[in-house]
Design an enzyme around this catalytic site. Structure first.
Site, mmCIF file in Angstrom:
data_model
loop_
_atom_site.group_PDB
_atom_site.id
_atom_site.type_symbol
_atom_site.label_atom_id
_atom_site.label_comp_id
_atom_site.label_asym_id
_atom_site.label_seq_id
_atom_site.Cartn_x
_atom_site.Cartn_y
_atom_site.Cartn_z
ATOM 1 N N CYS A 155 10.842 -14.915 -0.340
ATOM 2 C CA CYS A 155 10.091 -15.512 -1.446
ATOM 3 C C CYS A 155 11.025 -16.192 -2.446
ATOM 4 O O CYS A 155 10.583 -16.975 -3.264
ATOM 5 C CB CYS A 155 9.179 -14.500 -2.128
ATOM 6 S SG CYS A 155 9.991 -13.006 -2.631
ATOM 7 N N ASN A 190 0.789 -0.124 5.737
ATOM 8 C CA ASN A 190 1.413 -0.844 4.624
ATOM 9 C C ASN A 190 2.095 -2.070 5.209
ATOM 10 O O ASN A 190 3.034 -1.929 5.982
ATOM 11 C CB ASN A 190 2.429 0.076 3.935
ATOM 12 C CG ASN A 190 3.197 -0.595 2.804
ATOM 13 O OD1 ASN A 190 4.237 -0.101 2.406
ATOM 14 N ND2 ASN A 190 2.711 -1.703 2.289
ATOM 15 N N GLY A 191 1.603 -3.257 4.834
ATOM 16 C CA GLY A 191 2.200 -4.496 5.343
ATOM 17 C C GLY A 191 1.135 -5.476 5.775
ATOM 18 O O GLY A 191 -0.061 -5.211 5.648
ATOM 19 N N CYS A 207 0.871 -1.179 0.000
ATOM 20 C CA CYS A 207 0.000 0.000 0.000
ATOM 21 C C CYS A 207 0.906 1.227 0.000
ATOM 22 O O CYS A 207 2.115 1.119 0.212
ATOM 23 C CB CYS A 207 -0.870 0.048 1.248
ATOM 24 S SG CYS A 207 -2.063 -1.306 1.376
ATOM 25 N N TYR A 261 11.476 -4.194 -7.825
ATOM 26 C CA TYR A 261 10.292 -3.979 -8.650
ATOM 27 C C TYR A 261 9.310 -2.954 -8.100
ATOM 28 O O TYR A 261 8.878 -2.048 -8.817
ATOM 29 C CB TYR A 261 9.605 -5.340 -8.852
ATOM 30 C CG TYR A 261 8.169 -5.307 -9.311
ATOM 31 C CD1 TYR A 261 7.759 -4.520 -10.376
ATOM 32 C CD2 TYR A 261 7.209 -6.092 -8.686
ATOM 33 C CE1 TYR A 261 6.436 -4.499 -10.797
ATOM 34 C CE2 TYR A 261 5.875 -6.076 -9.113
ATOM 35 C CZ TYR A 261 5.503 -5.278 -10.156
ATOM 36 O OH TYR A 261 4.200 -5.259 -10.573
ATOM 37 N N GLY A 286 -0.907 0.950 -4.766
ATOM 38 C CA GLY A 286 -2.223 0.424 -4.451
ATOM 39 C C GLY A 286 -3.292 1.181 -5.196
ATOM 40 O O GLY A 286 -3.326 2.411 -5.154
ATOM 41 N N ASP A 315 12.172 -8.713 -17.953
ATOM 42 C CA ASP A 315 11.117 -8.377 -16.987
ATOM 43 C C ASP A 315 11.690 -8.561 -15.583
ATOM 44 O O ASP A 315 12.769 -9.142 -15.420
ATOM 45 C CB ASP A 315 9.884 -9.262 -17.206
ATOM 46 C CG ASP A 315 8.600 -8.621 -16.680
ATOM 47 O OD1 ASP A 315 8.690 -7.546 -16.042
ATOM 48 O OD2 ASP A 315 7.526 -9.185 -16.891
HETATM 49 FE FE1 SF4 Z 1 9.475 -9.037 -0.023
HETATM 50 FE FE2 SF4 Z 1 9.532 -11.578 -0.791
HETATM 51 FE FE3 SF4 Z 1 10.149 -10.920 1.735
HETATM 52 FE FE4 SF4 Z 1 7.615 -10.713 0.828
HETATM 53 S S1 SF4 Z 1 8.821 -12.607 1.103
HETATM 54 S S2 SF4 Z 1 8.747 -9.213 2.082
HETATM 55 S S3 SF4 Z 1 7.951 -10.055 -1.321
HETATM 56 S S4 SF4 Z 1 11.286 -10.356 -0.155
#
Ligand code: SF4
Length: 486
Positions: free
Chosen positions: A458, A103-104, A2, A264, A29, A367
């Site tokens: 991630c 935000n979060g 956000c 990104y 957002g 990308d």
């Molecule tokens: Fe960022 Fe990935 Fe950590 Fe989520 S899991 S906060 S998208 S680095």
């Protein structure tokens, strides 16, 4: 993800400054927008579904009076896009009136809900922000900052906050600092809108200076303020008219900034961790060219977010850089749309190939991520229909293998194409001739910063904040209880 903004503007309407700042955060957002103001005695909130320009227009702003304001634009990870879930939230408690922009994502929502007197039925909306606001309003501590310190000691997860009570705007960043938050000064002599007083000496704020707080430096600069510094992980910053900002530490910092913000999410003209994000992404593109070379005629980005990395790739590979697709800037970002159906339909609306550039050419297409793979597949198909001879896809980030629990819309592993398919299988699925990702080491080389500064969960599953329940039933749990905001 956000966007949040806070403003204290002595002698002037803070709502206008906050609305302008929020425009610069629209990319964070697009589902709803809102503004909360205080005239020193009373809080007022206006929020609605839609883009910032649709919600906070000239008809609304004149009635939102006061020297204090916070603003929010929403991107939800679960839960409906309904008016009730728009922010800022507002709560009138026995000790205070309070408004919050968040935000979060919180990760111990269920535990927090159990501690709320009266439980779920007291919450008018289904967001974790609504729950947090209720806990803050209920907290018996007389002062809002004391209430924050006491409540935040029980809160886990990702939260950058702007909080408004009758007399103050307060910025908060969680101990990991997952989401960015920046402090800026709006000099008293910055123009007629805020001016009148003589400026103070450097680093010694004049009493009439205004103060702003925002998700990104770009929003600070848009309102004519100067960036002072990041709000530190585990820090509360209190902004009051006529006083310099006051810092309160509420937790030991354990930095883990979301690295995806740098790859990104955040604007390329913003600075994060001391890095300009255009330059950081360009350098990541150069690393990508070294790690994942391709025999091709030209390099092109997936517009617009892939552009800095594509420029870096072309530079390092010694290949021409061309724009082989145009984006309809008014159609929004596909990743941020709430439903898969909209995402798939949206690609052809948003992107169109430039045939003269791509026809009969071997393309390197850069990308910054592949999430579900469906958007990428549609893009490759567009380029092939336009006559591309070969499509070599290069991604300026590692494969996304794990869900995010801290504010990004990747809920379960099965939604992530790279989590369930090999690189070759993803390449086949999206229909490219070759596919190559940047390594974690390549990202860090581009940033010239240590691994320890970031969350890479991630990509590598190393979650900085334990997630106390199973990812597979999170959606169901959250549908029963409060949902999460980005
Ligand atoms: Fe960022 Fe990935 Fe950590 Fe989520 S899991 S906060 S998208 S680095």
């Amino acid at each position: 993800m956000c966007g949040i903004f806070g403003a204290v503007t002595p002698g002037h309407e803070a709502g206008r400054v906050a609305a302008l700042g929020l425009f610069a955060l629209q990319h964070r957002g697009q589902e709803s927008a809102g503004l909360a103001v205080s005239d020193g005695n009373q809080l007022m909130v206006y929020k609605d579904l839609g883009l910032v320009a649709q919600v906070l227009d000239e008809r609304r702003l004149p009635s939102l009076r006061g020297e204090l304001a916070i603003a929010h634009c929403r991107y939800s990870t679960t839960g409906s896009t309904v008016w009730e879930n728009a922010q800022p939230t507002l709560r009138l408690g026995p000790r205070r009136a309070i408004a919050v922009g968040h935000n979060g994502n919180l990760v111990n929502t269920r535990v927090l809900l159990a501690s709320l007197t009266g439980g779920r039925s007291r919450l008018p909306a289904s967001t974790d922000t609504e729950l947090l606001t209720a806990l803050l309003a209920d907290e018996p501590a007389a002062d809002t900052v004391d209430a924050l310190v006491r409540v935040l000691g029980r809160v886990h997860g990702a939260y950058s906050l702007v909080v408004l009570d009758e007399r103050r705007v307060i910025g908060v960043r969680d101990p990991h600092g997952f989401r960015p938050l920046v402090l800026g000064r709006l000099p008293a002599d910055s123009g007629a809108e805020h001016g009148g007083a003589e400026p103070g000496p450097p680093n010694e704020p004049a009493m009439a200076d205004g103060w702003v707080i925002a998700s990104e430096t770009a929003a600070i600069e848009v309102v004519g303020a100067e960036v002072i510094r990041d709000v530190e992980p585990g820090e509360i910053v209190v902004l009051e008219p006529g006083r310099p900002p006051r810092s309160v530490r509420f937790a030991e910092p354990r930095p883990a900034t979301c690295v995806f913000e740098l790859i990104y999410f955040a604007r390329p003209d913003s600075y994060l961790e001391g890095r300009n994000l255009y330059e950081a992404r360009r350098r990541m593109g150069m690393e990508l060219a070294r790690e994942q070379p391709a025999v091709a005629d030209l390099v092109m980005p997936v517009p617009e977010t892939g552009a800095p990395a594509a420029a870096g790739y072309a530079e390092a590979a010694g290949l021409p850089y061309r724009e082989g697709m145009m984006r309809n800037r008014y159609a929004g970002r596909t990743f941020i749309q709430p439903s898969q159906g909209l995402r798939q339909r949206g690609v052809t609306v948003k992107l169109s190939p430039i045939r003269e550039v791509v026809r009969d050419r071997r393309l390197v297409v850069v990308d910054d991520s592949i999430v579900r793979g469906t958007t990428t597949r549609a893009i490759v198909a567009l380029l092939r229909r336009a006559g591309a001879a070969e499509v070599h896809l290069r991604i300026s980030a590692p494969p996304i293998l794990h869900p995010c629990f801290y504010g990004i819309d990747t809920q379960v592993d099965t939604e992530l194409v790279a989590a369930t398919h090999s690189v070759d299988e993803v390449c086949e699925f999206v229909g490219a001739d070759s596919l190559g990702y940047l390594s974690v080491e390549g990202v860090l080389a581009g940033l010239d910063l240590p691994y320890e500064a970031f969350c890479f969960a991630c990509f590598d599953g190393g979650y900085p904040e334990p997630v106390p329940y199973d990812a597979t039933d999170r959606k169901f749990l959250l549908e029963e209880g409060p949902s999460h905001d980005g």
